[in-house]
Design a protein around this motif. Structure first.
Motif, mmCIF file in Angstrom:
data_model
loop_
_atom_site.group_PDB
_atom_site.id
_atom_site.type_symbol
_atom_site.label_atom_id
_atom_site.label_comp_id
_atom_site.label_asym_id
_atom_site.label_seq_id
_atom_site.Cartn_x
_atom_site.Cartn_y
_atom_site.Cartn_z
ATOM 1 N N UNK A 137 0.840 -1.198 0.000
ATOM 2 C CA UNK A 137 0.000 0.000 0.000
ATOM 3 C C UNK A 137 0.877 1.251 0.000
ATOM 4 N N UNK A 138 1.954 1.218 0.783
ATOM 5 C CA UNK A 138 2.844 2.387 0.816
ATOM 6 C C UNK A 138 3.493 2.610 -0.541
ATOM 7 N N UNK A 185 2.592 1.493 -3.502
ATOM 8 C CA UNK A 185 1.724 1.717 -4.652
ATOM 9 C C UNK A 185 0.915 2.996 -4.492
ATOM 10 N N UNK A 186 0.415 3.235 -3.299
ATOM 11 C CA UNK A 186 -0.521 4.341 -3.115
ATOM 12 C C UNK A 186 0.048 5.458 -2.255
ATOM 13 N N UNK A 187 1.214 5.192 -1.611
ATOM 14 C CA UNK A 187 1.769 6.201 -0.725
ATOM 15 C C UNK A 187 2.592 7.221 -1.486
ATOM 16 N N UNK A 188 2.933 8.292 -0.816
ATOM 17 C CA UNK A 188 3.738 9.323 -1.450
ATOM 18 C C UNK A 188 5.161 8.833 -1.672
#
Lengths: 307, 657
Positions: free
Chosen positions: B628-629, B631-634
């Motif tokens: 999640x970090x 792929x979708x995190x800054x």
């Protein structure tokens, strides 16, 4: 900021003690508030719509007013009127109940379309114009409207364009067995509400809203939102798909949801969590003349793989 | 670990789809009514009607055993009708039966798809019977309906015009492929898969024996026998004698070709007046090709017989094109074989005494054949002979009865009486059947010869002149030869509408329609190996046989498929390292029994893993958070590494504790 987040978690917990077994709905309502949207609750009378609105206002330390919509309610009853003041020898504006932080518009579909639109315009513009003078509404300004299922007698269903002004529409539903039991065994809700201590102050709300709007959205997530919205447009079961405005609303709501979940980025799970509340009232079924059901929404989500 | 395969659920069929499917059944099956036994048509109509009623009343469908009984009974019925279950007619009858019964068994979406596919198959079978333009148009309409039904079944409710538009669009998209395949698919002479024997029934044409009535039976038939395109101006009507079977044996009633064994081809001496023309023959299931007298150049697949006919090696079973050159002024059979001349003098030993006596009197009076012929023709024109389609019956001595009593007849009466007289007078003579004249279509310049132009005439043989055509009908009714059959027959006699059209605009319209039909025949139905070669040479592909064609088509198809594949592959998103690591994790976790749903987010997936396999919960949570970090995190600080590390920690195989 972390204090504020803790306070937010406390708010949810405290509200959960008043409205039992409805944590998802409380979270959605709070997310709606953080995303600067308005909330529509559609359900039968007596399931706790007013209590939810009241509790939220109380916990956030916000000014609360309630308008009971009836078929003879006039726009001036909401916005306010100017009356002649003999002492000052001039007109004085008496602000209506809309001048509050949290406005509970109860049974909004009982009023005539003209009165409905007066409130809805105020919601959109966050200001009202009366007697040629424009007055700003307080900030934050959060409308929680409730409506009875539209098949009930004596209702004016809200038109499509008006429904779009509500960021979310939620249903409360009956409490589950345990929650209802505690409700019946517990004390007077009104009394509990009165004793409720604010967990946040009105001044806290703006930084929270700003922080929620800054939750990171990765390109992959935008792809997902686009795929989801695109699938509503391809689905022949609906008259129209979601509009770009609806897509923006979906993203804002997902940000607020992620923020409540104490995350720095929006995940597909956040989008999926708010999707039914954001999308269902904006999608009209071709058959049966109603809005999309939870099943329809679930089908769209299951048809959209993560990119 | 054992997973039970889920039972395939019956996907329900929407109620609103049923009318579509019934319409499909009717559209694809109904045109076959023309050649189905009445009981089968009635049964089909009844089952479809019953299904519609059940649908309307929302009644349940009949149980399976009843349907099975019906299928068996009707199949037995078909067997007794055709004495087989194979072949064109019985096969089509079976398909129609299935099409009519399937609606009664339409429970789920799968049944509906079966019905639509059956419909597509049934559509093809219409071409066994008719390949005309109306058939083509009907089949395109029915194919659109079938496609629209598929769209309706799978696409849910939509407005009717949008479904039809979509179906039309799909068919249009298929059109280029159809055209390319039509033009390039190797053409093999004759049908590719060999039609069953009964496919050639029902063709009409000249009979191979002639008795009073055989030709006049053809006249009410307005269908086209063949079309001709002349190079240059068409010859005069009086020269248009299209030669069919030649009959030189008479048994007192009937004329038929004599069985004489092997004969040399006729010798033809051309003296001028050569015309070149191309005929497009409708199938008549016989071998004669109906060339103008006398053929000079004939197609490869034919030869000139001893009796001056152009004869094909195989019966004409498909519409075919032949190119001929004929010399209108000719001498044929100057040194005719004895066998043929003897056959041309032979008469039954008795019968028709009055005609014999008359001929004998001529023979005494005239030394040469010319005088005898002139005598006979004079008799036909001088005495009150009538040209009619409905002559009275003639009895045991038909020639006598015709010549001396009734004096009414059609061309076969005249020709056979004339030949009888000639033979009785010692002049070799024979009856020739064929077509005479034809109608020039001013729209496309084709000469159209119909069955109603069927004719019979005579030929006599004179020493030094060979075979000469004598048309006794011309002596009685000269307008038959000069202007066609309609002008020669009295108004009251039945003729096909086409032969006697008076309305000018209707005539124009029919010319145009025929010209359109002819173009269709020439270019669509008659697109044979030669035409294909013509088209290919225009495309710069000279001298390519069907094997080369197949190879070329295969290469083209392969190239197209390769192109599409490469394009699709290039369109596939390149997986970045994060995605690759995540899909590896998901694949490993799936092997452990928890497969990620395509729509499932990482945290939800981790939660589900934790719920189903608590011992993996921690690893899954680490992996999901890392993914999640990343792929979708800054910013993902070494999130990929953490994800890979978590993946490595997964056990390879799950064993129950």
């Amino acid at each position: 900021m972390s204090d504020l987040r803790t306070a937010l978690a406390n708010t949810i917990a405290a509200a959960g003690k008043i409205i039992l077994g409805k944590e998802p709905q409380i979270r959605l309502a709070l997310a709606c508030l953080l995303a600067r949207g308005h909330l529509l609750i559609e359900d039968l009378p007596g399931v706790g719509k007013t209590t939810l609105a009241h509790a939220l206002a109380q916990l956030l330390g916000l000014e609360f007013s309630r308008i009971q919509f009836t078929s003879d309610l006039l726009p001036a009853d909401i916005i306010g009127v100017s009356i002649y003041d003999r002492e000052r020898a001039g007109f004085r504006f008496l602000p209506g109940p809309v001048f509050a932080h949290v406005v509970l518009a109860d049974e909004i579909n009982r009023a005539t379309p003209k009165t409905q639109s007066a409130l809805l315009e105020a919601m959109e513009e966050r200001q009202v114009t009366a007697e040629g003078e424009t007055r700003r509404l307080p900030d934050p300004f959060f409308v929680i409207a409730t409506q009875n299922p539209s098949h009930q007698i004596g209702t004016f269903a809200l038109p499509e364009s008006q429904l779009d002004r509500f960021l979310m529409r939620i249903e409360l539903g009956y409490p589950d067995r345990d929650a209802e039991r505690s409700l019946l065994a517990g004390g007077n809700t009104r009394e509990l509400l009165g004793r409720l201590q604010p967990t946040l102050s009105p001044a806290d709300l703006q930084p929270l809203q700003q922080a929620a709007a800054k939750v990171h959205v990765a390109p992959a997530l935008v792809d997902y939102v686009q795929a989801l919205v695109g699938n509503t447009r391809l689905d022949p079961a609906f008259v129209h798909g979601l509009s770009p405005r609806a897509a923006l609303a979906l993203l804002a709501a997902a940000r607020a949801w992620a923020f409540i979940d104490r995350r720095e980025m929006v995940l597909p799970e956040d989008v999926q969590a708010v999707f039914p509340a954001v999308a269902a009232h904006r999608l009209n079924r071709v058959q049966g003349n109603g809005h999309a059901s939870a099943d329809d929404i679930g089908a769209i989500v299951r048809r959209t793989p993560l990119p | 670990m054992r997973r039970t395969r889920p039972k395939p659920a019956v996907e329900p069929l929407e109620r609103a789809c049923v009318p579509w499917l019934l319409a499909c059944a009717v559209a694809t099956g109904a045109p076959h009514v023309e050649h189905l036994p009445l009981w089968l048509s009635a049964l089909a109509a009844a089952t479809v009607g019953l299904r519609a009623w059940l649908w309307f009343r929302e009644r349940p469908l009949p149980p399976r055993w009843q349907l099975a009984l019906l299928v068996v009974a009707a199949t037995i019925g078909i067997y007794f009708q055709y004495r087989t279950l194979f072949g064109r007619d019985a096969g089509v009858a079976l398909l129609v039966l299935f099409m009519a019964l399937k609606p009664l068994e339409m429970h789920g979406r799968r049944d509906a798809v079966v019905l639509v596919m059956l419909g597509f198959f049934l559509l093809l079978t219409h071409y066994f019977y008719s390949q005309s333009i109306p058939t083509g148009l009907w089949l395109v309409t029915a194919a659109t309906l079938e496609t629209a039904t598929l769209i309706r079944i799978f696409g849910g409710h939509q407005p009717l015009p949008s479904i039809v538009r979509y179906a039309g669009l799909l068919l249009l998209q298929a059109a280029p492929f159809m055209l390319v395949l039509f033009l390039l698919f190797p053409r093999i002479t004759g049908p590719l898969w060999g039609l069953p024997q009964d496919a050639y029934g029902g063709t009409s044409g000249l009979p191979d024996t002639i008795a009073p009535g055989t030709i006049s039976n053809l006249v009410p038939n307005g269908s086209i026998a063949f079309r001709v395109r002349f190079e240059g101006a068409p010859p005069d009507n009086t020269n248009l004698y299209w030669r069919g079977p030649v009959m030189d044996e008479f048994d007192g009633q009937r004329w038929r070709p004599a069985q004489l064994g092997r004969l040399d081809p006729a010798t033809i001496e051309a003296r001028g007046g050569t015309v070149t023309y191309e005929t497009t023959m409708e199938p008549h299931n016989q071998r004669w090709l109906l060339a103008l007298d006398a053929p000079q150049a004939i197609p490869e697949q034919a030869f000139v017989s001893a009796r001056l006919q152009a004869v094909a090696f195989e019966p004409v079973r498909l519409r075919s094109r032949y190119t001929f050159a004929s010399s209108l002024d000719y001498r044929a059979g100057l040194s005719e074989s004895r066998a043929l001349l003897n056959a041309s003098l032979h008469l039954p030993s008795q019968g028709n005494p009055r005609a014999r006596a008359l001929a004998a009197s001529w023979k005494v009076r005239h030394a040469d054949a010319q005088g005898i012929v002139a005598e006979a023709l004079q008799m036909f024109s001088r005495e009150q002979f009538t040209y009619t389609l409905q002559p009275p019956l003639l009895g045991d001595d038909p020639v006598d009865a015709f010549l001396f009593e009734t004096k009414q007849g059609f061309c076969e009466h005249y020709a056979s009486a004339f030949v009888f007289l000639m033979r009785a007078a010692g002049v070799p003579a024979r009856v020739v059947a064929g077509y005479q004249g034809g109608e020039l279509n001013p729209v496309d310049g084709y000469l159209v010869v119909r069955q109603s132009d069927a004719h019979a005439w005579a030929e006599i043989w004179r020493d030094g002149y060979g075979w000469q055509r004598v048309d006794p009908t011309a002596a009685t009714a000269p307008s038959r030869i000069e202007r066609g059959i309609a002008s020669a027959l009295p108004e009251s006699e039945a003729l096909p509408v086409m032969a006697r059209l008076k309305l000018d605009w209707l005539r124009q319209l029919s010319y145009r329609w025929d010209a359109v039909n002819n173009t269709w025949n020439q270019w669509v139905l008659g697109y044979n190996p030669e035409r294909q070669r013509e088209v290919l040479s225009r495309l710069g592909l000279e001298d390519i046989d069907w094997r080369g064609m197949t190879a070329l088509l295969a290469v083209l198809c392969a190239a197209a498929l390769l192109g599409i594949t490469l394009w699709t592959l290039s369109q596939r998103p390149r997986l970045d390292p994060v995605q690759r690591a995540w899909s590896r994790f998901c694949a490993r976790a799936a092997r452990l029994g928890v497969r990620r749903h395509p729509w499932e987010g990482p945290l939800d997936y981790a939660n589900r893993i934790a719920a189903l396999r608590p011992e993996l919960g921690e690893i899954a949570a680490t992996a999901a958070t890392a993914y999640a970090e990343a792929r979708y995190g800054g910013q993902g600080n070494n999130a990929v590494e953490r994800l890979r590390a978590a993946t490595r920690k997964l056990p390879y195989q799950w064993r129950p504790a």
